[in-house]
Design a protein around this motif. Structure first.
Motif, PDB file in Angstrom:
ATOM      1  N   GLN A 190       0.847  -1.194   0.000  1.00 22.93           N
ATOM      2  CA  GLN A 190       0.000   0.000   0.000  1.00 22.93           C
ATOM      3  C   GLN A 190       0.883   1.245   0.000  1.00 22.93           C
ATOM      4  O   GLN A 190       2.029   1.198   0.455  1.00 22.93           O
ATOM      5  N   PRO A 191       0.358   2.363  -0.481  1.00 21.37           N
ATOM      6  CA  PRO A 191       1.155   3.600  -0.495  1.00 21.37           C
ATOM      7  C   PRO A 191       1.761   3.894   0.876  1.00 21.37           C
ATOM      8  O   PRO A 191       1.073   3.890   1.890  1.00 21.37           O
ATOM      9  N   GLY A 192       3.066   4.090   0.887  1.00 25.60           N
ATOM     10  CA  GLY A 192       3.777   4.383   2.120  1.00 25.60           C
ATOM     11  C   GLY A 192       4.417   3.177   2.777  1.00 25.60           C
ATOM     12  O   GLY A 192       5.214   3.330   3.706  1.00 25.60           O
ATOM     13  N   ASP A 193       4.096   1.953   2.317  1.00 27.29           N
ATOM     14  CA  ASP A 193       4.721   0.757   2.886  1.00 27.29           C
ATOM     15  C   ASP A 193       6.223   0.775   2.634  1.00 27.29           C
ATOM     16  O   ASP A 193       6.707   1.352   1.661  1.00 27.29           O
ATOM     17  N   ASP A 194       6.964   0.106   3.501  1.00 23.99           N
ATOM     18  CA  ASP A 194       8.411  -0.019   3.337  1.00 23.99           C
ATOM     19  C   ASP A 194       8.696  -1.110   2.303  1.00 23.99           C
ATOM     20  O   ASP A 194       8.390  -2.281   2.538  1.00 23.99           O
ATOM     21  N   VAL A 195       9.251  -0.737   1.175  1.00 21.92           N
ATOM     22  CA  VAL A 195       9.591  -1.706   0.129  1.00 21.92           C
ATOM     23  C   VAL A 195      11.110  -1.819  -0.034  1.00 21.92           C
ATOM     24  O   VAL A 195      11.582  -2.349  -1.041  1.00 21.92           O
ATOM     25  N   SER A 196      11.861  -1.369   0.964  1.00 21.88           N
ATOM     26  CA  SER A 196      13.323  -1.366   0.857  1.00 21.88           C
ATOM     27  C   SER A 196      13.904  -2.775   0.737  1.00 21.88           C
ATOM     28  O   SER A 196      15.001  -2.934   0.219  1.00 21.88           O
ATOM     29  N   GLY A 197      13.178  -3.786   1.168  1.00 19.81           N
ATOM     30  CA  GLY A 197      13.656  -5.163   1.061  1.00 19.81           C
ATOM     31  C   GLY A 197      13.255  -5.850  -0.227  1.00 19.81           C
ATOM     32  O   GLY A 197      13.606  -7.004  -0.450  1.00 19.81           O
ATOM     33  N   GLU A 198      12.555  -5.146  -1.075  1.00 18.83           N
ATOM     34  CA  GLU A 198      12.091  -5.721  -2.344  1.00 18.83           C
ATOM     35  C   GLU A 198      13.118  -5.474  -3.448  1.00 18.83           C
ATOM     36  O   GLU A 198      14.034  -4.677  -3.275  1.00 18.83           O
ATOM     37  N   VAL A 199      12.938  -6.137  -4.578  1.00 18.62           N
ATOM     38  CA  VAL A 199      13.858  -5.942  -5.702  1.00 18.62           C
ATOM     39  C   VAL A 199      13.835  -4.478  -6.142  1.00 18.62           C
ATOM     40  O   VAL A 199      12.858  -3.751  -5.907  1.00 18.62           O
ATOM     41  N   GLN A 200      14.892  -4.054  -6.800  1.00 15.08           N
ATOM     42  CA  GLN A 200      15.043  -2.650  -7.174  1.00 15.08           C
ATOM     43  C   GLN A 200      13.889  -2.147  -8.031  1.00 15.08           C
ATOM     44  O   GLN A 200      13.463  -0.995  -7.903  1.00 15.08           O
ATOM     45  N   GLU A 201      13.352  -2.986  -8.896  1.00 14.29           N
ATOM     46  CA  GLU A 201      12.257  -2.561  -9.774  1.00 14.29           C
ATOM     47  C   GLU A 201      11.029  -2.136  -8.967  1.00 14.29           C
ATOM     48  O   GLU A 201      10.361  -1.163  -9.295  1.00 14.29           O
ATOM     49  N   VAL A 202      10.719  -2.872  -7.902  1.00 12.11           N
ATOM     50  CA  VAL A 202       9.582  -2.523  -7.042  1.00 12.11           C
ATOM     51  C   VAL A 202       9.863  -1.203  -6.335  1.00 12.11           C
ATOM     52  O   VAL A 202       8.996  -0.326  -6.261  1.00 12.11           O
ATOM     53  N   GLN A 203      11.070  -1.024  -5.845  1.00 16.56           N
ATOM     54  CA  GLN A 203      11.448   0.225  -5.186  1.00 16.56           C
ATOM     55  C   GLN A 203      11.335   1.406  -6.149  1.00 16.56           C
ATOM     56  O   GLN A 203      10.856   2.475  -5.766  1.00 16.56           O
ATOM     57  N   ASP A 204      11.746   1.186  -7.393  1.00 18.05           N
ATOM     58  CA  ASP A 204      11.685   2.254  -8.397  1.00 18.05           C
ATOM     59  C   ASP A 204      10.243   2.652  -8.704  1.00 18.05           C
ATOM     60  O   ASP A 204       9.929   3.841  -8.815  1.00 18.05           O
ATOM     61  N   VAL A 205       9.365   1.655  -8.854  1.00 22.50           N
ATOM     62  CA  VAL A 205       7.951   1.943  -9.135  1.00 22.50           C
ATOM     63  C   VAL A 205       7.341   2.709  -7.964  1.00 22.50           C
ATOM     64  O   VAL A 205       6.645   3.709  -8.153  1.00 22.50           O
ATOM     65  N   ALA A 206       7.605   2.254  -6.738  1.00 20.15           N
ATOM     66  CA  ALA A 206       7.064   2.929  -5.554  1.00 20.15           C
ATOM     67  C   ALA A 206       7.553   4.377  -5.478  1.00 20.15           C
ATOM     68  O   ALA A 206       6.778   5.286  -5.150  1.00 20.15           O
TER      69      ALA A 206
END
Length: 80
Positions: free
Chosen positions: A44-60
């Motif tokens: 969800q918007p604002g969730d911590d995605v720092s542990g996800e692959v770079q592509e997910v971090q970039d989209v967020a």
């Protein structure tokens, strides 16, 4: 007879600006696929995605502007 594994990702931005991620774990034997399993997650918007692959971090980083996060929190009552 060498077994290898790889992962493939499908990333979608939903109507409410949440990010859905489908990870495929693919098993190969001599470069021929012999198995595949899927794992799904949703952020969800604002969730911590720092542990996800770079592509997910970039989209967020692109989709979840400060305004989007504030709007999501005001509608859902969520907070950091």
């Amino acid at each position: 007879m060498a077994f290898t594994e790889k992962q493939a990702y499908k990333i979608e931005v939903n109507e409410n600006l949440s990010i859905a991620v489908r990870r495929a774990d693919i098993v190969l034997k001599d470069d021929v696929e012999v198995g595949r399993s899927y794992h799904r997650s949703c952020f969800q918007p604002g969730d911590d995605v720092s542990g996800e692959v770079q592509e997910v971090q970039d989209v967020a980083a692109v989709v979840w502007t400060a305004e989007v996060i504030a709007e999501y929190q005001s509608v859902t009552g969520a907070s950091d």
